[in-house]
Design an enzyme around this catalytic site. Structure first.
Site, PDB file in Angstrom:
ATOM      1  N   HIS A 117       9.392  -0.597   8.243  1.00 19.17           N
ATOM      2  CA  HIS A 117       9.170   0.770   7.730  1.00 19.17           C
ATOM      3  C   HIS A 117       8.918   1.657   8.953  1.00 19.17           C
ATOM      4  CE1 HIS A 117       6.917   4.041   5.761  1.00 19.17           C
ATOM      5  NE2 HIS A 117       7.407   3.613   4.615  1.00 19.17           N
ATOM      6  N   ASP A 194       2.215  -5.957   8.705  1.00 15.95           N
ATOM      7  CA  ASP A 194       2.192  -4.809   7.802  1.00 15.95           C
ATOM      8  C   ASP A 194       2.262  -5.364   6.379  1.00 15.95           C
ATOM      9  OD1 ASP A 194       2.704  -2.675   6.168  1.00 15.95           O
ATOM     10  OD2 ASP A 194       4.535  -2.028   7.194  1.00 15.95           O
ATOM     11  N   GLN A 197       3.358  -3.961   1.263  1.00 21.49           N
ATOM     12  CA  GLN A 197       4.038  -4.383   0.031  1.00 21.49           C
ATOM     13  C   GLN A 197       3.437  -5.654  -0.564  1.00 21.49           C
ATOM     14  OE1 GLN A 197       6.018  -2.479  -1.492  1.00 21.49           O
ATOM     15  NE2 GLN A 197       6.203  -1.010   0.176  1.00 21.49           N
ATOM     16  N   LYS A 220      -1.036   1.214  -3.032  1.00 23.83           N
ATOM     17  CA  LYS A 220       0.021   0.265  -3.390  1.00 23.83           C
ATOM     18  C   LYS A 220      -0.546  -0.990  -4.044  1.00 23.83           C
ATOM     19  CE  LYS A 220       3.828   1.404  -0.231  1.00 23.83           C
ATOM     20  NZ  LYS A 220       3.508   2.696   0.326  1.00 23.83           N
ATOM     21  N   CYS A 360      12.400   5.264   4.302  1.00 21.65           N
ATOM     22  CA  CYS A 360      11.667   5.262   5.586  1.00 21.65           C
ATOM     23  C   CYS A 360      11.993   4.015   6.390  1.00 21.65           C
ATOM     24  CB  CYS A 360      10.157   5.369   5.365  1.00 21.65           C
ATOM     25  SG  CYS A 360       9.648   6.836   4.490  1.00 21.65           S
TER      26      CYS A 360
END
Lengths: 402, 140
Positions: A117, A194, A197, A220, A360
């Site tokens: 991302h 990261d 998600q 999220k 993104c």
């Protein structure tokens, strides 16, 4: 009452008169009632944290600390103080890029992947401009998975950090973290994951993953917007300089000298997002109570239904793995000759909430020779009717737009 | 199958792609992107005295953007740069505040249903903004 009905009953969104088929969970999930109530309760009667001894302020400080403890449990962190509250995953990733970046020399290497991302791509481009680091990029396989076989070639003795997604926000592919961590350990490099998600799909065990940093956003994983987390291994956080500076993060300040507080305060300059952090604490507390084996099975069945349905459209090309192994229910696809925004518009008119564009992740789309995609991202409250509405809507879209 | 936005007139405009291409000797050129969706308009323009002689565009974009570029290709030649600036302002006002179009610019009314979708306003405006960028510094 089925499990999905039980779950939906806990989301204010589903109490609305006409909730849409919400399949944009990779962008933002719906908020859980417990998170909303916790946040509203804090805001209704509030004081700042870490500052004053009156009862209201002590209650705020206690609730904020409890939120940190809940996140630490959610991540199986070794200590509560390994949890730093930020404004979101983007801020957490930038924090690492700036704080670790300050310790790097020109010629040191940072390894990322082409699947990142922009929030885990642009901070490293900027660091390269500022510090002269060398940025290396793991390529992608044709199905969008990160080519971890290239680690052997790309992780050199100059590698100081590998910053990589735990799961792609476009392809849904879950990274082989064990391979990344093993490669990093060989050369003494740090690993930043990261997890934006991943966290929506269940608690994460940072100790088992073996990374040094883990970043995610509250919005999220069914919590409020405006807050996120950087988890960092205590010994690593302790030797890093701060990113943002201001109140609450110092030891001693004068014109002649400056020292910093210990982590996590060192990385939380200014008044933190107190109510949002408390809302997040409530959200992860709830997540830890869920029957994840059952939920994963349901998510996997829905994913299979969606992939099989998409495969019946000759004009559809999947951007991501077609199999169910090591992937989350995030599905991106192109429709030949039709722009993703047009697909999303027609589906939106049919109450199916999707996202279209480059998500993104321009480098990913360039690597996969794609101009953009439509994305459906499923969460624990989605059901077969949501997937079927998408597939029926797609058929309509082809008729409307052809 | 129906759609409030993708009406026949819009689809026909996109299909016709009026003014598609690139001028060999333009007086002005601009490339405009919408980084959120990846839409891109490359536009060239030539002038004859005080009016636009020709407009050509290469548009890699959604149907709405392609329809808007096509309408631009159809209507801009023969107009003055200031008239096209007024057209752009009229289109923007219609999308943002449901402003009524003057009789002169009724052709833009085809995009009126897009007003309800703020995230798509940029798609319709991009070709018109590209023309403004290409005309920058040119006689008005």
């Amino acid at each position: 009452m089925s499990l999905i009905e039980q779950l939906r009953a806990q989301f204010p969104f589903y109490a609305a008169a006409n909730p849409c088929h919400y399949l944009d969970n990779a962008a933002t999930s719906q908020i859980h009632q417990q998170a909303l109530a916790a946040m509203a309760g804090q805001e209704a009667s509030r004081a700042n944290v870490h500052r004053s001894p009156y009862r209201l302020a002590e209650a705020s400080t206690h609730a904020y600390g409890e939120a940190r403890a809940r996140v630490a449990r959610f991540l199986n962190a070794a200590a509560n103080d390994e949890v730093v509250f930020t404004s979101g995953a983007t801020a957490a990733l930038n924090l690492v890029a700036y704080s670790v970046g300050e310790t790097l020399q020109a010629g040191d290497e940072v390894l990322i992947s082409a699947a990142e991302h922009h929030s885990n791509f642009v901070p490293w481009l900027r660091l390269r401009e500022r510090s002269g680091i060398r940025l290396r990029v793991l390529p992608l396989l044709p199905d969008g998975r990160i080519a971890t076989a290239s680690l052997a070639e790309l992780v050199t003795e100059r590698c100081r950090l590998i910053a990589i997604t735990h799961c792609s926000n476009v392809t849904g592919a879950v990274t082989d973290v064990a391979a990344v961590v093993a490669a990093a350990r060989k050369v003494g490099a740090l690993v930043l994951l990261d997890g934006a998600q991943q966290v929506q799909h269940g608690p994460v065990d940072v100790q088992m993953l073996g990374a040094d940093f883990y970043a995610f956003s509250s919005h999220k994983c069914f919590g409020p917007t405006g807050v996120g987390v950087l988890w960092g291994r205590q010994a690593v956080l302790e030797r890093l300089p701060p990113f943002m500076t201001g109140g609450g993060m110092v030891g001693e300040v004068s014109l002649e000298s400056l020292s910093f507080a210990a982590p996590p305060a060192r990385f939380e300059a200014g008044t933190p997002p107190v109510a949002q952090a408390i809302g997040l604490g409530a959200a992860v507390d709830w997540l830890m109570t869920l029957p994840w084996a059952e939920i994963h099975q349901a998510e996997s069945a829905l994913l299979a239904r969606l992939l099989a349905g998409l495969a019946t459209f000759p004009a559809v090309r999947l951007i991501g793995p077609a199999d169910l192994a090591r992937r989350l229910p995030i599905v991106s696809f192109e429709v030949r000759g039709i722009h993703p925004h047009d697909v999303c518009q027609v589906l939106g008119e049919r109450q199916v909430a999707l996202r279209g564009g480059n998500h993104c992740a321009q480098p990913l789309f360039a690597a996969l020779n794609s101009a953009g995609a439509t994305r459906a991202s499923l969460a624990l409250y989605n059901d077969a009717a949501d997937v079927d509405a998408l597939l029926a809507g797609l058929e309509d879209a082809l008729k409307v737009l052809s | 199958m129906t759609s409030s936005v993708y009406q026949q007139a819009i689809k026909e405009l996109a299909q016709a792609a009026h003014g598609s291409g690139r001028l060999d000797h333009p007086d002005g050129a601009a490339r405009l992107d919408n980084p959120l969706c990846g839409d891109r308009v490359d536009l060239t323009v030539s002038l004859a005295g005080e009016v636009i002689a020709a407009v050509a565009h290469e548009t890699r974009a959604c149907l709405l953007c392609r329809a808007a570029a096509s309408l631009l290709g159809l209507t801009a030649p023969g107009r003055s740069p200031s008239e096209m600036r007024a057209a752009t302002a009229a289109l923007e006002a219609m999308l943002n505040s449901a402003a009524v179009l003057s009789p002169e610019w009724q052709a833009l009314a085809v995009f009126a249903p897009v007003a309800a979708y703020p995230s798509r306003h940029g798609c319709v405006l991009l070709p018109f903004q590209a023309l403004q960028a290409a005309l920058q510094g040119k006689p008005q």
